[in-house]
Every structure is written in C-alpha cells, then in structure tokens.
Design a protein around this motif. Structure first.
Motif, PDB file in Angstrom:
ATOM      1  N   LYS A   1      -1.417  -6.728   4.898  1.00  0.00           N
ATOM      2  CA  LYS A   1      -2.473  -7.531   5.530  1.00  0.00           C
ATOM      3  C   LYS A   1      -3.132  -6.751   6.653  1.00  0.00           C
ATOM      4  O   LYS A   1      -4.352  -6.655   6.736  1.00  0.00           O
ATOM      5  CB  LYS A   1      -1.878  -8.830   6.082  1.00  0.00           C
ATOM      6  N   LYS A   2      -2.279  -6.157   7.516  1.00  0.00           N
ATOM      7  CA  LYS A   2      -2.789  -5.462   8.697  1.00  0.00           C
ATOM      8  C   LYS A   2      -3.704  -4.303   8.314  1.00  0.00           C
ATOM      9  O   LYS A   2      -4.747  -4.079   8.927  1.00  0.00           O
ATOM     10  CB  LYS A   2      -1.596  -4.940   9.506  1.00  0.00           C
ATOM     11  N   SER A   3      -3.311  -3.586   7.261  1.00  0.00           N
ATOM     12  CA  SER A   3      -4.088  -2.382   6.907  1.00  0.00           C
ATOM     13  C   SER A   3      -5.248  -2.708   5.976  1.00  0.00           C
ATOM     14  O   SER A   3      -6.132  -1.889   5.767  1.00  0.00           O
ATOM     15  CB  SER A   3      -3.173  -1.365   6.211  1.00  0.00           C
ATOM     16  N   GLY A   4      -5.222  -3.926   5.377  1.00  0.00           N
ATOM     17  CA  GLY A   4      -6.265  -4.280   4.409  1.00  0.00           C
ATOM     18  C   GLY A   4      -6.099  -3.499   3.108  1.00  0.00           C
ATOM     19  O   GLY A   4      -7.063  -3.301   2.354  1.00  0.00           O
ATOM     20  N   ALA A   5      -4.840  -3.026   2.846  1.00  0.00           N
ATOM     21  CA  ALA A   5      -4.605  -2.180   1.654  1.00  0.00           C
ATOM     22  C   ALA A   5      -4.784  -2.974   0.358  1.00  0.00           C
ATOM     23  O   ALA A   5      -4.570  -4.185   0.321  1.00  0.00           O
ATOM     24  CB  ALA A   5      -3.187  -1.613   1.703  1.00  0.00           C
ATOM     25  N   VAL A   6      -5.203  -2.229  -0.676  1.00  0.00           N
ATOM     26  CA  VAL A   6      -5.320  -2.828  -2.011  1.00  0.00           C
ATOM     27  C   VAL A   6      -4.227  -2.198  -2.878  1.00  0.00           C
ATOM     28  O   VAL A   6      -4.212  -0.977  -3.075  1.00  0.00           O
ATOM     29  CB  VAL A   6      -6.711  -2.525  -2.630  1.00  0.00           C
ATOM     30  N   VAL A   7      -3.285  -3.030  -3.340  1.00  0.00           N
ATOM     31  CA  VAL A   7      -2.188  -2.487  -4.163  1.00  0.00           C
ATOM     32  C   VAL A   7      -2.357  -3.000  -5.584  1.00  0.00           C
ATOM     33  O   VAL A   7      -2.409  -4.201  -5.818  1.00  0.00           O
ATOM     34  CB  VAL A   7      -0.810  -2.905  -3.603  1.00  0.00           C
ATOM     35  N   LYS A   8      -2.471  -2.062  -6.514  1.00  0.00           N
ATOM     36  CA  LYS A   8      -2.648  -2.461  -7.921  1.00  0.00           C
ATOM     37  C   LYS A   8      -1.351  -2.139  -8.677  1.00  0.00           C
ATOM     38  O   LYS A   8      -0.870  -0.989  -8.644  1.00  0.00           O
ATOM     39  CB  LYS A   8      -3.810  -1.665  -8.525  1.00  0.00           C
ATOM     40  N   VAL A   9      -0.780  -3.169  -9.336  1.00  0.00           N
ATOM     41  CA  VAL A   9       0.478  -2.947 -10.079  1.00  0.00           C
ATOM     42  C   VAL A   9       0.200  -3.139 -11.573  1.00  0.00           C
ATOM     43  O   VAL A   9      -0.234  -4.194 -12.001  1.00  0.00           O
ATOM     44  CB  VAL A   9       1.578  -3.920  -9.617  1.00  0.00           C
ATOM     45  N   HIS A  10       0.426  -2.095 -12.346  1.00  0.00           N
ATOM     46  CA  HIS A  10       0.249  -2.192 -13.809  1.00  0.00           C
ATOM     47  C   HIS A  10       1.476  -2.872 -14.407  1.00  0.00           C
ATOM     48  O   HIS A  10       2.520  -2.956 -13.751  1.00  0.00           O
ATOM     49  CB  HIS A  10       0.070  -0.779 -14.386  1.00  0.00           C
ATOM     50  N   PRO A  11       1.378  -3.316 -15.673  1.00  0.00           N
ATOM     51  CA  PRO A  11       2.540  -4.013 -16.269  1.00  0.00           C
ATOM     52  C   PRO A  11       3.795  -3.151 -16.216  1.00  0.00           C
ATOM     53  O   PRO A  11       3.760  -1.956 -16.491  1.00  0.00           O
ATOM     54  CB  PRO A  11       2.119  -4.242 -17.724  1.00  0.00           C
ATOM     55  N   MET A  12       4.875  -3.797 -15.815  1.00  0.00           N
ATOM     56  CA  MET A  12       6.155  -3.094 -15.625  1.00  0.00           C
ATOM     57  C   MET A  12       7.140  -3.523 -16.721  1.00  0.00           C
ATOM     58  O   MET A  12       7.053  -4.655 -17.221  1.00  0.00           O
ATOM     59  CB  MET A  12       6.755  -3.460 -14.262  1.00  0.00           C
ATOM     60  N   PRO A  13       8.113  -2.687 -17.052  1.00  0.00           N
ATOM     61  CA  PRO A  13       9.074  -3.039 -18.115  1.00  0.00           C
ATOM     62  C   PRO A  13      10.298  -3.763 -17.553  1.00  0.00           C
ATOM     63  O   PRO A  13      10.435  -3.925 -16.346  1.00  0.00           O
ATOM     64  CB  PRO A  13       9.511  -1.670 -18.624  1.00  0.00           C
ATOM     65  N   GLU A  14      11.163  -4.130 -18.458  1.00  0.00           N
ATOM     66  CA  GLU A  14      12.467  -4.654 -18.069  1.00  0.00           C
ATOM     67  C   GLU A  14      13.434  -3.490 -18.259  1.00  0.00           C
ATOM     68  O   GLU A  14      13.453  -2.869 -19.326  1.00  0.00           O
ATOM     69  CB  GLU A  14      12.825  -5.810 -19.002  1.00  0.00           C
ATOM     70  N   ILE A  15      14.207  -3.155 -17.245  1.00  0.00           N
ATOM     71  CA  ILE A  15      15.102  -1.994 -17.362  1.00  0.00           C
ATOM     72  C   ILE A  15      16.496  -2.365 -16.853  1.00  0.00           C
ATOM     73  O   ILE A  15      16.670  -3.403 -16.223  1.00  0.00           O
ATOM     74  CB  ILE A  15      14.583  -0.770 -16.556  1.00  0.00           C
ATOM     75  N   VAL A  16      17.466  -1.480 -17.166  1.00  0.00           N
ATOM     76  CA  VAL A  16      18.803  -1.685 -16.596  1.00  0.00           C
ATOM     77  C   VAL A  16      18.877  -0.810 -15.351  1.00  0.00           C
ATOM     78  O   VAL A  16      18.619   0.403 -15.420  1.00  0.00           O
ATOM     79  CB  VAL A  16      19.910  -1.288 -17.600  1.00  0.00           C
ATOM     80  N   ALA A  17      19.179  -1.405 -14.212  1.00  0.00           N
ATOM     81  CA  ALA A  17      19.201  -0.634 -12.963  1.00  0.00           C
ATOM     82  C   ALA A  17      19.928  -1.430 -11.886  1.00  0.00           C
ATOM     83  O   ALA A  17      20.391  -2.550 -12.119  1.00  0.00           O
ATOM     84  CB  ALA A  17      17.775  -0.332 -12.521  1.00  0.00           C
ATOM     85  N   GLN A  18      20.036  -0.809 -10.686  1.00  0.00           N
ATOM     86  CA  GLN A  18      20.624  -1.509  -9.543  1.00  0.00           C
ATOM     87  C   GLN A  18      19.461  -2.203  -8.825  1.00  0.00           C
ATOM     88  O   GLN A  18      18.675  -1.543  -8.140  1.00  0.00           O
ATOM     89  CB  GLN A  18      21.282  -0.492  -8.607  1.00  0.00           C
ATOM     90  N   GLU A  19      19.387  -3.510  -9.004  1.00  0.00           N
ATOM     91  CA  GLU A  19      18.183  -4.232  -8.577  1.00  0.00           C
ATOM     92  C   GLU A  19      17.859  -4.043  -7.091  1.00  0.00           C
ATOM     93  O   GLU A  19      16.736  -3.724  -6.720  1.00  0.00           O
ATOM     94  CB  GLU A  19      18.316  -5.722  -8.902  1.00  0.00           C
ATOM     95  N   VAL A  20      18.897  -4.202  -6.226  1.00  0.00           N
ATOM     96  CA  VAL A  20      18.609  -4.093  -4.785  1.00  0.00           C
ATOM     97  C   VAL A  20      17.966  -2.766  -4.450  1.00  0.00           C
ATOM     98  O   VAL A  20      17.056  -2.675  -3.632  1.00  0.00           O
ATOM     99  CB  VAL A  20      19.890  -4.184  -3.934  1.00  0.00           C
ATOM    100  N   TRP A  21      18.467  -1.697  -5.131  1.00  0.00           N
ATOM    101  CA  TRP A  21      17.991  -0.370  -4.757  1.00  0.00           C
ATOM    102  C   TRP A  21      16.632  -0.035  -5.350  1.00  0.00           C
ATOM    103  O   TRP A  21      15.842   0.649  -4.704  1.00  0.00           O
ATOM    104  CB  TRP A  21      19.029   0.693  -5.129  1.00  0.00           C
TER     105      TRP A  21
END
Ligand code: ADP
Length: 647
Positions: free
Chosen positions: A498-518
């Motif tokens: 919000k502060k920086s007025g940044a525009v973040v674009k996220v493309h479709p992401m997959p489902e993966i096996v990983a350590q979620e928190v990290w």
C-alpha cells in the motif's frame, strides 16, 4: 572284373572231381550268361593256383576227394573273400545250415535238368556283382584312410602355400598323378605357386566351384566359403570314378583342415590377447566351474592377497573369505550355479598373512545347452575405498553434529538474547514516556537512538532464529496450493504494498509438495525485496511458474534498482547488504534465509539482474518430494560443552 569300368565279365572257378560235370557246367553256364567265363579245376591244389584277384566267384561240389565243400570254402575265404557257392546233388537242410555256418554264400542243388544252370548263372552273377560293390567300397575306405593319415602332410602349415611338393608326393603315391600344378586364388586373382610338368590353363579360377576337366587334366577347387586355391592333376592312366570321389573328398578335407587351423590360430591369438588383458588388470579375474571350484585365477591375486595363483586352482574361493562373511557368499554359490548373473557389494577376504581386505565381487555364468560351464568372476579390492568412505562418514557425522550444535546454539542464544533486549526496549520506552519531559532534547535523542538500535537488534535476532529453524527435521512436507501461499505472502506485505503503491502480478501457480511455512517465507522475502529495492513509479513485481519436468521453477521479477554484476555473488551470504540502513532498511539475512529454505528442499536459487532496470530472482523445488509428516519435535538442548565452542 570291374563293374565300375563297364566290363561286366564274371570269372568263375568251378571245382569238381568229375571231368564231365566240369564240362557241362562250363557249357551251360556260359550259354546262360554270355559274360560268364567258367574255369574248371579238379583238385584243391589246382584251385589255389587259379585263385587270384581276377576270380569273381567260386562254385564247388559238396564232396571232394580228401575234403568236403565246407572245408574248401573256409580255405578259399582265408585267402580271398570271393563269393563261394556250394553246388551239389547231395543235400538236405542240415547240409545247407552247416554250409552257411562255414561261410558259404549260397547253396544251389544240382539237377538232371540242364535248365537249372540258368538259375545257377543268375546266382553267380548276383553274388559277383555284390562282391564287386563291396570290394570297391572297401578299397575306397582304405584309400580314404590312407589320405586321412596323410592329411597332416597336406595341411602342416596354416597357409595355402604348403600345398606344394609334399602334397604332390602324396598325390602321386595315392593316385599316381605324375603331373600337376597349384594356384592360390586371392582377391579374385590367381597366382601359380607350383608346376610339376604341367601348366595351368588360363581360367577364371575364382569361379571354379567344382571339379572340371580340361585337356585330360582334372582341376579341383579348394573352397572355404569361396575358392581359395585350385589344384590341377594329370595321370597317364586316367582317373577312375573312385579316384574322382576320393580327390573331391580329399580337397574338402584339406580345405576344412586349413580352415580349422586358421580358426584355431584366430582363437589362439584372441585368447592370448584376452589373457594379457586379464593378467594386467588390477582386479582379480577368476573362473570357477560348475561346482564352484577355481579353475583359473589371475596373477593379481598374489599382489592383493599374497596367494600364488597356481595352488589356488581347484580350491574354493570361500576358503579365503572371512568366516563372518561366508553367509554373503552363499548368494554367489547358489545363484551363479543356477546360471544367474549377480554381484555382492562387499565382503571381507583374508590375505595369506591373515590381514583383512574388503572386496566387491560380480560374476557372469557362461552356459552351454542350458548348463553352467564356467563362471567368470571379477573381484575388486575396495579396501582403500572402504576406509576412505568410513573416514568420510566420520567427518560427515562430525560435520552434521557441528551444524546441529551451531544451529542449536544460534537458536538458544538468539532466544536468550531476546528477553534482555525486550527489557531494554520496554524500559527505554517507559523512560521516554514517564521521564521524557525531564530530559532535554539531547537526552531524548539518545534514548530514541537506543530504541532504534534495539529495534534493529530485535530484527537481527528474529532473522537469526529464522535461519536456525529452516530445514529442521521436524518441518512438514505437505501438498501446497501455491496460489494460496503467494496470496498469504501478499497479505503479510499489505502495508508495504500500500505504502509504495506497488503493482504485484501473480500468474497461475501449481499445487506442489513442499514445506508450506517456508515457501511462504520465500515469497515474502523475494516480493518484499522487489518492492523495497525499487525506485520505479509504480514498483512492479511479477510472480511466474514454469514446469521443468523434474522440478518446479518460480520467478520473482521486479523493475527495481538492479544489482551490479560484481556484487551478485555476495547477496546470498548471511548479513551481506549492498546498501546502508538509511538507504534501504534491513538486516541482510533475507536472501540467505531464502537460499537455506530452497536448498533444504533440494532445490537451487539464483539471480539475474540489470542495474537500473530490475532483477529476476528464481528458484526451483524438486517435483518428487514425498509427503512427510513432521518428526515429533524433540527438545534440542545444547550441551554446555558444545556451547563453549561458539561463545
Ligand atoms: P535485506 O533485504 O535485509 O537487506 P537481503 O538478504 O534480503 O537483505 O538482501 C541482501 C541485499 O541484496 C540487499 O541489501 C540488497 O542490496 C540486495 N537485493 C536483494 N533483493 C534485491 C532486489 N530485488 N533488487 C535489488 N537489490 C536487491
């Protein structure tokens, strides 16, 4: 007489003590078969005088002065295996049986009616022809044997060139060949290597596939798949059909014999080559038979185990194996003798001096008609590798322990540092709030700096704690929806965005096996940096994913300040910063936390950047990570002795 030469005259010796009988028999027999020639004799001694090679049949009366027909037959057959017909007016079944037992070939009764001579003539001819055939066959066999016993003379050397004088000596002895020549055929060209009174005619020898006659000379090809030589022979008397057959057989035998010698030479050369390889390799090469006994062992057994190869033959390999490892060798005996290939990773063998060495062992059985003939074994001394591996494992264990201690230390120390720090922060803020009025500006400024410094220190300690936690065993691997994870990271970064007025674009992401928190922490750090180190209006960050087969590939791209090329190597080192706190606040631990997170999951991380235009941080996560529940969290108290090392 020789039927093969087309002279079917049959010479008959007729013995009878009655002149009249002899006369009638000659008359009627020669009348019945024009090609019979009947010679009459009256006594045994006279018969012997006439009995030679030219006689094709003997006929005899049953009763002769001084001897009966059976005795006569035995005496004739001892000298000459000519057919013998008993021709008598006396006779009965008993006489006939006794006659056949004595070797008489036939039994014909004398009748008063002259027509019986026709029967006798037919029997004589049939026996004579049979006799000729047998005689011809026997002669052929004898000559063949003679040739066979001379074959070594014809093929003494492994080359064609020995078809020379020796060959012709044999040919002239067995076939009476007085003239001849021999040519070698190579690459379609004919070279005459021998001439004995005869010139070879001009002929395309390579086309010669079978015996040919040219001007009374007979040419025989020597063939091993193709014609490799031609021999020409001539003989003053000409060759009989038996000569031809023999000659054909002879050249076939010579060709086969030369072929065999050549093959043996090839086998011997290749065996020598293999032996020299086997005897020069460092591994032990051992051959065992279908009972498991050693039939060959390479000399390297002496270098490695101090055993001389000779005496080991016929003993069992198991005799040298450490008794505690004999069980491992069972597999070798049972599987190899069933014809199965296999290997044993490691077991111990005793040297002749009683020392222990480690070996690996692989074997390949060679089968013939489904039976194990020989087992080829390769035994490799792995003692050096084994001790290196052991030493390496000890170092690895120590290193792992050190790492664990270090992590535990960082964890404990960071944790313990936090509470006095919080006390400093709390009391400083109490001071400012309650006694701020009592201080002048300088005093308040000092307290403000204390607050600021302890705030930075809290940040540093938090990062240290985070670093020490990454990759701990008790972290869970689950199936993670990365769309949700990136969204949660953005929620955490909401104030900054919000502060920086940044525009973040996220493309479709997959489902993966990983350590979620990290993985969430990863995106918080990378997206956060993309916004922080950015002067563009508005700052833009783009998050993408690509499937790389074995791994997932993620990219966080920004349009920020970029990173000078010579400084990119420093980024992932802990507490390395390229800017001052004033320029861009931070601790310098973010990227090293990212690196540790990615590597703890088996992936890798990197950056590409163009100063002034932006950076792309990318990382991979392997696709085959198994879903794994967290280990039970264990108390990881650091022993005081270990802590001492880091204080
Ligand atoms: P911090 O952000 O706390 O400084 P990091 O480990 O995250 O620590 O980053 C280390 C350094 O790398 C930063 O100080 C900055 O100089 C540089 N850096 C990281 N991300 C970017 C980026 N997206 N663009 C430019 N520089 C970056």
């Amino acid at each position: 007489m020789d039927a093969a030469k087309g002279h079917p005259r049959v010479r008959v010796l007729h013995i009878d003590d009655e002149e009249e009988q002899l006369m009638f028999a000659k008359l009627f027999l020669e009348e019945a078969d024009k090609d019979l020639e009947v010679v009459g004799v009256k006594s045994f001694s006279e018969l012997l005088e006439h009995l030679d090679d030219s006689v094709d049949c003997v006929i005899s009366d049953y009763v002769m002065p001084g001897a009966d027909g059976m005795e006569l037959c035995r005496a004739v057959k001892r000298r000459h295996p000519v057919p013998f017909i008993l021709y008598t007016g006396r006779g009965s079944e008993v006489v006939a049986e006794a006659a056949f037992k004595s070797g008489v070939d036939d039994y014909v009764r004398k009748e008063s009616d002259p027509s019986h001579y026709q029967l006798l003539a037919r029997r004589i001819r049939s026996h004579a022809e049979n006799y000729w055939n047998i005689r011809e066959q026997t002669r052929y066999q004898h000559r063949l044997e003679d040739l066979r016993s001379n074959l070594h003379l014809l093929t003494e050397a492994s080359t064609m060139l020995n078809v020379g004088e020796t060959t012709f000596d044999v040919l002239s002895r067995i076939f009476g060949c007085d003239e001849g020549w021999f040519s070698v055929v190579e690459d379609g060209r004919t070279t005459t290597v021998l001439e004995r009174g005869l010139h070879p005619p001009s002929l395309n020898a390579s086309d010669l596939a079978e015996m040919t006659e040219v001007d009374g000379a007979y040419m025989f090809p020597l063939r091993i798949d193709e014609t490799i030589g031609v021999i020409g022979v001539k003989n003053g008397k000409g060759f009989s059909s038996q000569d031809m057959r023999l000659m054909d057989t002879l050249w076939l035998m010579v060709a086969q014999s030369i072929h065999r010698i050549n093959q043996m030479e090839t086998i011997r050369a290749s065996e020598e080559q293999f032996r020299s390889i086997v005897e020069n390799v460092q591994d032990i090469v051992m051959l065992t038979d279908s009972t498991g006994a050693i039939t060959y062992i390479s000399p390297s057994v002496n270098d490695i185990f101090g055993y001389p190869p000779g005496p080991l033959k016929a003993s069992m390999w198991g005799d040298m194996v450490h008794c505690d490892d004999l069980g491992k060798l069972e597999e070798f005996y049972s599987r190899s003798l069933k014809g199965e290939k296999g290997s044993i990773k490691e077991y111990r063998v005793l040297t002749s001096g009683g020392e222990t060495r480690w070996v690996s062992h692989s074997w390949t059985p060679i089968l013939k008609d489904g039976e194990v003939r020989v087992v080829v074994n390769a035994i490799n001394d792995i003692t050096w590798r084994k001790s290196t591996e052991e030493a390496l494992q000890v170092s690895l264990d120590e290193l792992e322990q050190t790492n664990r201690d270090l992590n535990d230390f960082t964890h404990v120390v960071s944790h313990d540092l936090k509470s006095p720090l919080m006390t400093i922060e709390s009391f400083t803020s109490f001071l400012l709030e309650d006694y701020g009025e009592a201080l002048d500006d300088v005093g308040r400024d000092y307290l403000g700096r204390v607050m600021e410094a302890s705030g930075r220190m809290t940040g540093l300690i938090d990062d240290l704690l985070t670093l020490s936690r990454v990759g701990r065993k008790f972290t869970e691997y689950t199936s993670v929806d990365m769309n949700r994870v990136v969204q949660e990271a953005l929620d955490d970064l909401e104030a900054q965005v919000k502060k920086s007025g940044a525009v973040v674009k996220v493309h479709p992401m997959p489902e993966i096996v990983a350590q979620e928190v990290w993985v969430k922490q990863l995106f918080v750090n990378l997206i956060g940096n993309g916004i922080k180190f950015n002067e563009s209006k508005p700052p833009r960050v783009e998050v993408t994913h690509r499937d790389m087969g074995d791994s997932h590939y993620f990219e966080v791209k920004d349009n920020g300040i970029g990173i000078p090329e010579d400084q990119r190597g420093l980024l992932f080192k802990v507490f390395q910063r390229l800017h001052t706190e004033k320029e861009y606040p931070g601790t310098g631990a973010g990227l090293s936390i990212c690196k540790k997170i990615v590597e703890s999951m088996g992936g890798s991380i990197g950056v590409e950047s163009q100063e002034g235009f932006g950076s792309v941080f990318y990382f991979t996560i392997p696709r085959n990570l198994p879903i794994r529940a967290a280990d039970a969290q264990v108390s990881r108290e650091v022993p005081a002795s270990n802590l001492g090392k880091y204080l």
